[in-house]
Write a protein that holds these residues in place. Sequence first.
Motif, PDB file in Angstrom:
ATOM      1  N   MET A   1     -14.568 -41.492  -9.883  1.00 44.92           N
ATOM      2  CA  MET A   1     -13.814 -41.903  -8.704  1.00 44.92           C
ATOM      3  C   MET A   1     -14.027 -40.885  -7.578  1.00 44.92           C
ATOM      4  SD  MET A   1      -9.761 -42.720  -8.243  1.00 44.92           S
ATOM      5  CE  MET A   1      -9.856 -44.311  -9.041  1.00 44.92           C
ATOM      6  N   ASP A   2     -14.437 -41.366  -6.418  1.00 44.10           N
ATOM      7  CA  ASP A   2     -14.703 -40.508  -5.261  1.00 44.10           C
ATOM      8  C   ASP A   2     -13.481 -40.498  -4.351  1.00 44.10           C
ATOM      9  OD1 ASP A   2     -15.689 -39.111  -3.160  1.00 44.10           O
ATOM     10  OD2 ASP A   2     -17.126 -40.635  -2.498  1.00 44.10           O
ATOM     11  N   LEU A   3     -12.936 -39.297  -4.073  1.00 46.00           N
ATOM     12  CA  LEU A   3     -11.734 -39.181  -3.253  1.00 46.00           C
ATOM     13  C   LEU A   3     -12.006 -38.385  -1.965  1.00 46.00           C
ATOM     14  CD1 LEU A   3      -9.112 -38.467  -6.066  1.00 46.00           C
ATOM     15  CD2 LEU A   3      -9.578 -40.644  -4.934  1.00 46.00           C
ATOM     16  N   ASP A   4     -13.243 -38.389  -1.495  1.00 46.82           N
ATOM     17  CA  ASP A   4     -13.570 -37.641  -0.282  1.00 46.82           C
ATOM     18  C   ASP A   4     -12.898 -38.220   0.956  1.00 46.82           C
ATOM     19  OD1 ASP A   4     -15.135 -36.000  -1.782  1.00 46.82           O
ATOM     20  OD2 ASP A   4     -17.050 -36.945  -1.243  1.00 46.82           O
ATOM     21  N   TRP A   5     -12.500 -39.461   0.887  1.00 47.45           N
ATOM     22  CA  TRP A   5     -11.904 -40.139   2.036  1.00 47.45           C
ATOM     23  C   TRP A   5     -10.458 -39.743   2.292  1.00 47.45           C
ATOM     24  CZ3 TRP A   5      -7.661 -42.693   0.291  1.00 47.45           C
ATOM     25  CH2 TRP A   5      -7.630 -43.024  -1.070  1.00 47.45           C
ATOM     26  N   VAL A   6      -9.818 -39.070   1.330  1.00 47.18           N
ATOM     27  CA  VAL A   6      -8.363 -38.839   1.412  1.00 47.18           C
ATOM     28  C   VAL A   6      -7.986 -37.989   2.623  1.00 47.18           C
ATOM     29  CG1 VAL A   6      -6.393 -37.762   0.266  1.00 47.18           C
ATOM     30  CG2 VAL A   6      -7.991 -39.173  -1.052  1.00 47.18           C
ATOM     31  N   ASP A   7      -8.662 -36.864   2.846  1.00 46.69           N
ATOM     32  CA  ASP A   7      -8.272 -35.965   3.939  1.00 46.69           C
ATOM     33  C   ASP A   7      -8.405 -36.642   5.301  1.00 46.69           C
ATOM     34  OD1 ASP A   7      -7.608 -33.927   2.261  1.00 46.69           O
ATOM     35  OD2 ASP A   7      -9.539 -32.889   2.413  1.00 46.69           O
ATOM     36  N   GLY A   8      -9.500 -37.361   5.517  1.00 46.51           N
ATOM     37  CA  GLY A   8      -9.695 -38.047   6.801  1.00 46.51           C
ATOM     38  C   GLY A   8      -8.632 -39.110   7.031  1.00 46.51           C
ATOM     39  N   THR A   9      -8.306 -39.847   5.969  1.00 44.01           N
ATOM     40  CA  THR A   9      -7.272 -40.887   6.084  1.00 44.01           C
ATOM     41  C   THR A   9      -5.914 -40.256   6.369  1.00 44.01           C
ATOM     42  OG1 THR A   9      -8.495 -42.295   4.546  1.00 44.01           O
ATOM     43  CG2 THR A   9      -6.169 -42.810   4.885  1.00 44.01           C
ATOM     44  N   LYS A  10      -5.644 -39.137   5.737  1.00 42.99           N
ATOM     45  CA  LYS A  10      -4.369 -38.441   5.949  1.00 42.99           C
ATOM     46  C   LYS A  10      -4.226 -38.027   7.418  1.00 42.99           C
ATOM     47  CE  LYS A  10      -3.072 -35.791   2.594  1.00 42.99           C
ATOM     48  NZ  LYS A  10      -2.930 -34.637   1.676  1.00 42.99           N
ATOM     49  N   ASN A  11      -5.308 -37.566   8.038  1.00 44.04           N
ATOM     50  CA  ASN A  11      -5.245 -37.171   9.449  1.00 44.04           C
ATOM     51  C   ASN A  11      -4.953 -38.361  10.356  1.00 44.04           C
ATOM     52  OD1 ASN A  11      -5.732 -34.471   8.941  1.00 44.04           O
ATOM     53  ND2 ASN A  11      -7.960 -34.669   9.136  1.00 44.04           N
TER      54      ASN A  11
ATOM     55  N   GLU B   1      -2.367 -38.051  -4.731  1.00 39.80           N
ATOM     56  CA  GLU B   1      -3.731 -37.587  -4.976  1.00 39.80           C
ATOM     57  C   GLU B   1      -4.770 -38.689  -4.837  1.00 39.80           C
ATOM     58  OE1 GLU B   1      -4.170 -34.884  -8.384  1.00 39.80           O
ATOM     59  OE2 GLU B   1      -1.986 -34.831  -8.488  1.00 39.80           O
ATOM     60  N   THR B   2      -4.362 -39.944  -5.060  1.00 37.85           N
ATOM     61  CA  THR B   2      -5.350 -41.037  -5.078  1.00 37.85           C
ATOM     62  C   THR B   2      -5.046 -42.175  -4.120  1.00 37.85           C
ATOM     63  OG1 THR B   2      -4.157 -42.124  -6.878  1.00 37.85           O
ATOM     64  CG2 THR B   2      -5.904 -40.570  -7.489  1.00 37.85           C
ATOM     65  N   SER B   3      -3.938 -42.080  -3.400  1.00 32.39           N
ATOM     66  CA  SER B   3      -3.615 -43.155  -2.462  1.00 32.39           C
ATOM     67  C   SER B   3      -2.724 -42.627  -1.342  1.00 32.39           C
ATOM     68  CB  SER B   3      -2.909 -44.310  -3.179  1.00 32.39           C
ATOM     69  OG  SER B   3      -1.630 -43.918  -3.614  1.00 32.39           O
ATOM     70  N   LEU B   4      -2.730 -43.357  -0.224  1.00 29.87           N
ATOM     71  CA  LEU B   4      -1.868 -43.023   0.906  1.00 29.87           C
ATOM     72  C   LEU B   4      -1.264 -44.317   1.445  1.00 29.87           C
ATOM     73  CD1 LEU B   4      -4.744 -41.150   1.374  1.00 29.87           C
ATOM     74  CD2 LEU B   4      -3.103 -39.996   2.839  1.00 29.87           C
TER      75      LEU B   4
ATOM     76  N   ALA C   1     -16.498 -45.615   2.413  1.00 30.00           N
ATOM     77  CA  ALA C   1     -15.792 -45.205   1.195  1.00 30.00           C
ATOM     78  C   ALA C   1     -15.503 -46.409   0.302  1.00 30.00           C
ATOM     79  CB  ALA C   1     -14.490 -44.503   1.557  1.00 30.00           C
ATOM     80  N   SER C   2     -15.404 -46.151  -1.008  1.00 28.98           N
ATOM     81  CA  SER C   2     -15.056 -47.205  -1.972  1.00 28.98           C
ATOM     82  C   SER C   2     -13.542 -47.256  -2.090  1.00 28.98           C
ATOM     83  CB  SER C   2     -15.688 -46.900  -3.336  1.00 28.98           C
ATOM     84  OG  SER C   2     -17.090 -46.929  -3.235  1.00 28.98           O
ATOM     85  N   VAL C   3     -12.928 -47.959  -1.147  1.00 29.59           N
ATOM     86  CA  VAL C   3     -11.469 -48.048  -1.124  1.00 29.59           C
ATOM     87  C   VAL C   3     -11.043 -49.483  -0.886  1.00 29.59           C
ATOM     88  CG1 VAL C   3     -11.135 -45.682  -0.273  1.00 29.59           C
ATOM     89  CG2 VAL C   3     -11.372 -47.573   1.363  1.00 29.59           C
ATOM     90  N   ASP C   4      -9.808 -49.749  -1.274  1.00 27.45           N
ATOM     91  CA  ASP C   4      -9.148 -50.997  -0.893  1.00 27.45           C
ATOM     92  C   ASP C   4      -8.112 -50.667   0.167  1.00 27.45           C
ATOM     93  OD1 ASP C   4     -10.460 -52.807  -2.487  1.00 27.45           O
ATOM     94  OD2 ASP C   4      -9.119 -52.523  -4.201  1.00 27.45           O
ATOM     95  N   VAL C   5      -8.010 -51.504   1.195  1.00 24.94           N
ATOM     96  CA  VAL C   5      -6.985 -51.358   2.228  1.00 24.94           C
ATOM     97  C   VAL C   5      -6.051 -52.547   2.111  1.00 24.94           C
ATOM     98  CG1 VAL C   5      -6.496 -51.187   4.688  1.00 24.94           C
ATOM     99  CG2 VAL C   5      -8.553 -50.128   3.749  1.00 24.94           C
ATOM    100  N   VAL C   6      -4.767 -52.260   1.908  1.00 25.51           N
ATOM    101  CA  VAL C   6      -3.781 -53.319   1.720  1.00 25.51           C
ATOM    102  C   VAL C   6      -2.824 -53.308   2.908  1.00 25.51           C
ATOM    103  CG1 VAL C   6      -1.985 -54.264   0.238  1.00 25.51           C
ATOM    104  CG2 VAL C   6      -3.936 -53.053  -0.769  1.00 25.51           C
ATOM    105  N   ARG C   7      -2.783 -54.421   3.643  1.00 28.59           N
ATOM    106  CA  ARG C   7      -1.862 -54.567   4.778  1.00 28.59           C
ATOM    107  C   ARG C   7      -0.609 -55.271   4.285  1.00 28.59           C
ATOM    108  NH1 ARG C   7      -2.282 -55.636  10.468  1.00 28.59           N
ATOM    109  NH2 ARG C   7      -0.154 -55.431  11.230  1.00 28.59           N
TER     110      ARG C   7
END
Length: 1619
Positions: free
Chosen positions: A599-609, A627-630, A661-667
């Motif tokens: 699982m790649d979590l490199d996207w977390v810091d950018g999303t947090k900003n 750690e794995t979702s925001l 990034a390999s993520v799901d975005v849920v609205r």
Amino acid sequence: MVSYDESCSKRQRLLVVANRLPVSAKRTGENSWSLEMSPGGLVSGLLGVAAEFETKWVGWPGVDVYDVVGKNALSKSLADMKCIPVFLEEVFDQYYNGYCNGILWPILHHMGLPQEDHKDTNKTYQTQYDAYKKANRKFLDVIIENYEEGDLVWIHDYHLLFLPQYLKEYNNKIKIGWFLHSPFPSSEVFKTLPSRSELLRSVLTADLLGFHTYDFASHFVRTCTRILGVEGTHEGIVDHGKVTRVAVFPIGIDPNRFLKACELPEVRQQMTELKQRFAGKKVILGVDRLDMIKGIPQKFLGFEKFLQENMDWRDKVVLVQIAVPTRNNVPEYQKLKSQVHGLAGRINGRFGSVSSLPIHHLDCSVDFNFLCALYAIADVMLVTSLRDGMNLVSYEFIACQEAKKGVLVLSEFAGAAQSLGAGAILVNPWDVTEVSSAIKEALNMSAEERDERHRLNFQYVKTHSAKKWGDDFISELHDTFSESDMKIKKIPLELPQQDVIQRYSKSNNRLIILGFFGTLTEPMKNQNEELDLKLNPELKRTLKALCSDPKTTVLVLSRSGKNILDKIFGEYNIWLAAENGMFLRDTIGEWVTNIPENMDLDWVDGTKNVFKYFTARTPRSFFEASETSLVWNYENADVEFGRAQARDLLQYLWAGPISNASVDVVRGNHSVEVHAVGETKGVAVGRILEEIVRKKSMTTPVDYVFCSGYFLEKDEDIYTFFKPEVKKKHLSLNVLDLEKGNYFSVAIGQAHTKARYVVDSSHDVVDLLHKLAVADTTTATTSDSLSETEDYQTRNANADWKPWINYVKIRELAVGDTEPMMSYGERPRLLVVANRLPVSSKKTGENSWSMEMSPGGKFNLLGGVTDQYDTKWVGWPGFDVYNEVEKTALSKSLAQMNCIPVFLNEVFDQYYNGYSNGIIWPILHHMGLPIEYHHDANKTFQTQYDAYKKANRMFLDVVIENYEEGDTIWCQDYHLMFLPQYLKEYDNKIKVGWFLHSPFPSSEVYKTLPSRSELLRSVLRADLLGFHTYDFARHFVSTCTQILGVEGTHEGVVDQGRLTRVVVLPMGIDPDRFISTCKLPEVIQQMNELKEKFSGKKVILGVDRLDMIKGIPQKYLGFEKFLEENPDWRDKVVLVQIAVPTRDAVPEYQKVRDQVHGLVGRINGRFGSISSLPVHHMDCSVPSNYLCALYATADVMLVTSLRDGLNLVSHEFVASQESKKGVLILSEFAGAGQSLGAGALLVNPWNVTEVSSAIKDALTMPAEEREERHRVNFQYVISNSAEKWGGDFLSELNDAFAESEMKIRSIPHELPQQDMIQRYLQSNHRLIILGFCGTLTEPMNSQNEELDLKLNEKLKGTLKALCNDPKTTVVVLSRSGRNILDKVFGEYKIWLAAENGMFLRDPSGEWVTNMPQDMKNLDWVHGVKNVFKYFTDRTPRSFFEASETSLVWNHECADVKFGKTQARDMLQHLWAGPISKASVDVVRGNHSVEVHAMNETKGAAIDRILGEMMRKISMTTPIDYVFCSGYLLEKKKQVSPNVFDLKNENYFSVAIGQSRSKARYVIDSSQDVVDLLHSLAVADTTTMAHPFSDSELHQTRNGNADLKHSTDGKTNEGQETKL
């Protein structure tokens, strides 16, 4: 229409329920009544329906009957007329005259909530509200008594708002429609109503809701969205999956009834008599009820102005006004009657004579036949309603005007304006000048135009009859109910509790899976979810018992982090799955990682900003990071602002941190979640279950599963995981042994879910878990066992709990979070322009002054800005100075404080006290426009408006005098709305920002302002506009859209390609000033004295200006109710109110002051004693140090503003409360409610009971909650200071200006007129290509373009000269059809290209088909035409044009928002039907939808046209000059190369009025095209067969006319020639 029951042949029954039966009843004896049917809109509307349904009326009979004999006799008589009476008796007065007409009616008509009279304890809001509900119950009882299964129930109007809910509670399968015959106001007005939520929720239980206009429907949907937090869609309201359909049905009349009446001999005789009576005069007619909304005073004032300005009409016109009396015993109506009589007398006195009076005013109703005679002979019908649901008088007039074809002058505030605006002259009745002009236009209108206007409206009235209205509504109700019925079948079943418990008891290995947040938690009490999540106390022993049961495994599966779950469940032997199962804890407390590999979590810091950025810019939003979702949550933010911000946030995310990034975005409904792709609760539960089996060494398969939670849609796959038919990945076969009946998936409060069952709330889950815990007594062997009654009280199933609304996680400011302001070696200059300089000046000598800077909100922005800018203030010094020597001395003194004075002197009073505070200020604060009843020629709207503009010019002069290139100019507030325009006219490159410190009202209020358009257009010239709250910004954008027809976007307002940025920037204070002041020895001493003075008492503090918007009377009424209901508090609390006097000389302010004083005396008299008074009221201002002492010692701050831009008093209180941490009670109508609502108790100040309850909550609040609320708001006040506000605005202004500068470079150049003419003269073969509609035509006067397109009169001679020139070929290229072009250009030797070039006519008049050879069939045309007809019929003032190869639906004249909504729906119909497989292009314009054959545009057709021209005229000389205006044509490769010999400089493409265009040049209007063509025609006299002089052919508008543009007008030499 379905009208027969499917099971039998009898007609279906329809129950029409209205407040009043359509019958007049008169008692003629003890057992007898005479009855007469009342004709009218509703009765007429159901005439057609009655033929298909067995219709019964239910309503009050219009008389009170108390004896049983009389009731029975009347009921029997009414039954013969298919009427069923509801006897209201003792409740009628408080229900009808009280709540319906005294409270609801004023609210619905934008008149505001009346002040409650507390002297009359027998008639209060509460007693009237109770009577209203009781009356609705009486209607319910009668309906139930007469209801038969399958009946339709159609409820009418605001009198019966609770009836839909009562009926659905009785039987949820009853088919219910509800229609509102009055307007529905904006949410800003409706939300003042104390019972607002209950009324809305009740109405929403109906299946179909109908309104007269799109505006009313739109207001209703938005009100539900904002008050209830439900979702509004184009279909209606969605609440927990249930859709309540909201639709528009404009009612009509029975036109045939009026047409027939006009043919009656009696009526014709009356018409003859009336014509003789008014011989030689034009008759203007008014027919209205004599009440406040009909605008009769405005009508008379407009007529008076007309007579005043048109002396020649004074003996030639008469206004006949029928004013039907209504509610004569009500004081407000008596006052109105006196005003109307006074105006009629004044006008007749000024302009009448012995033999003739200009006004014939009659206080009476007239019989039907005489009314028809009046309608028929009138030349003009004048309708000036201020608010009207429809106004059917306008329809009746049109129906009776078949012979005369008179003119309808119609208020735009009448619902009928949406339907009849095409043929009527629409007016703003508040604008007396506009009404006067409309009267003149109507009286002077040509017969041809009158005929055309009447034809349009008569057609509409005939087509849209009352019968059609009734048919349409019933048909829609059938469809809606059928759709709803289909959806109901998909709704989960009610949970069978006994079956759940029995199967639980019989099973051997049970698994209980529970959500956490919203399932096991208490309601949230603050902004920070992590700090506030607590286990429901009713669950503690229950959960321990379940966890201690060896047969039961309990798993809590949550998106929360490990720390939170550990903190809450540390003492339980329970399995915990954190972050949606990414981490798993067993019953002994050991956590293991359950994350999938790779699982790649490199996207977390950018999303947090990104989440931090939007949290900081969205008040009352927060985000959770694990750690794995925001998750970013805006549940407690402003509903619409939150959704707009969520859209922007998603754009930021996809463009940046998650683009690859390999993520799901849920609205979600109120959230945006980002997590690793595919990771849901359902995916994780398999891995969790394997780990549980391994850890427990489980040998017995799980034979019972109970799974319940409040899960997001994407997590609902957990419900389907345990279904026997679903394959289980990663799960051993022997882990589960589930019968279908042993699996219970239970959703909480969701009508549409994948779960098998549903419960109402988390309390139902708590109750059920308790029952499971006590069900199997074999498990009760430990100390944790419990009985049914022990230590647990089941909550009432109907308990109505609601969490207090609060702010959410305020981000901590981090380094690098925001960009610093620009840094320069030399500071740039900033001119802050405000009405008043922030200086107190005092004259100390003949030429000397003492100066002191006034601290305050706007001044505080200088604290941070002066570090970056060289700041100067420009404004009025606070007093008049006439002596030039004194002006110079004062200016010199002010210069030392960086202030520049504007001396307003003689214009000040009319500018400031007049237009600014007497007209604009009331409008902005939702108080409405005052009426000019008195004829004071020295102080009118016009003189005040002129003074306002003159004052803005005086500000401009001072700014220009001090302006240096590169300066930034920041204009402040509503006093300077013309200044942005004046500045941009002076120099378009000036950087201008404007900020509004007051509220901005809804468009319904603002559009009453006579100068509305001019003010808006001026403000829109600024580069950036700022508002305190999203509501104010939203109202502004919506108002611009409605009034100016511009486009509103989430960025701001777009007008002809130019964007004016609109931003939300809540202002702050200087918190450090208050914090440090509270620590001064002097202030500490004052605090001690105050504590001693009020020893033993709680102190409630109020600090307000003494004016209408601050709600001081509402504050006192709430406090009075608190003392009344809480006698034990009477000696323990004191309310200290500082009321700062303002505008003491104004009568309205004196009235407020007197009212406040009276309330103070009453409260102190009722609840005070010799030694103690509950209210300490002071009419004064207090020194800032003493104010801080008051703030610091107060236990409660009470702010009850009725409208407030922000209210910084609440910020100041919070800043001063660092020690005590008192409670803030804050009006939701204050702008600060958007920012400080987190820690405050928000109240509706109009709801006295709510204010009283809030006071009690504040005084009894636990210390822990007080501290937490204060912490939240203190953090906000500290972080969002005035300094930050100023810096943020200027930063946004710099960005907006930079973007604007970049766009300006792409704007077409100014047309070089002289160069164009010279090159024309030098050329040998010229081609002029012209558009038609909007280029060569006169302005349209009606909705029907085909009948209204006429060649501009000034072009006729010019065009003939150009067409006769052998060197010039003129082509008119239009989307119009051949017949129209033939009609307009038949006499000209001109080339015509119809239908975008599909048909071509040469100068001899011969038409040829010019379609491409490969054009496919046109079978789609018929189907598209049907769709266009459908939407034209349902969109008032829209029309469509049909030609052989294209169709255009136009909604330019329709309501702006409704037109756009209908266009969206239309496109769905088209793509789903007639064009789904057709080869067509669909073009969505600003106000149109066009469908044409694929790729067939003017640009695509030009090569074929040129080819045909070459063939016809045997062209040998190449074209060496092209002038193309109206549209820019694309160059086509198919054009023969020898057709053109065109230099780049010889091609002139000219767009009309479009700042964003592919054309090389731009001009302002089609009139400029007329002037240009004339210039070409007269330039080369040698080309003319019949030369003419400049004066013979055409008179140009203005020799110095400017062809304006926004660049320097240089030739764009590098641009490629395109043709």
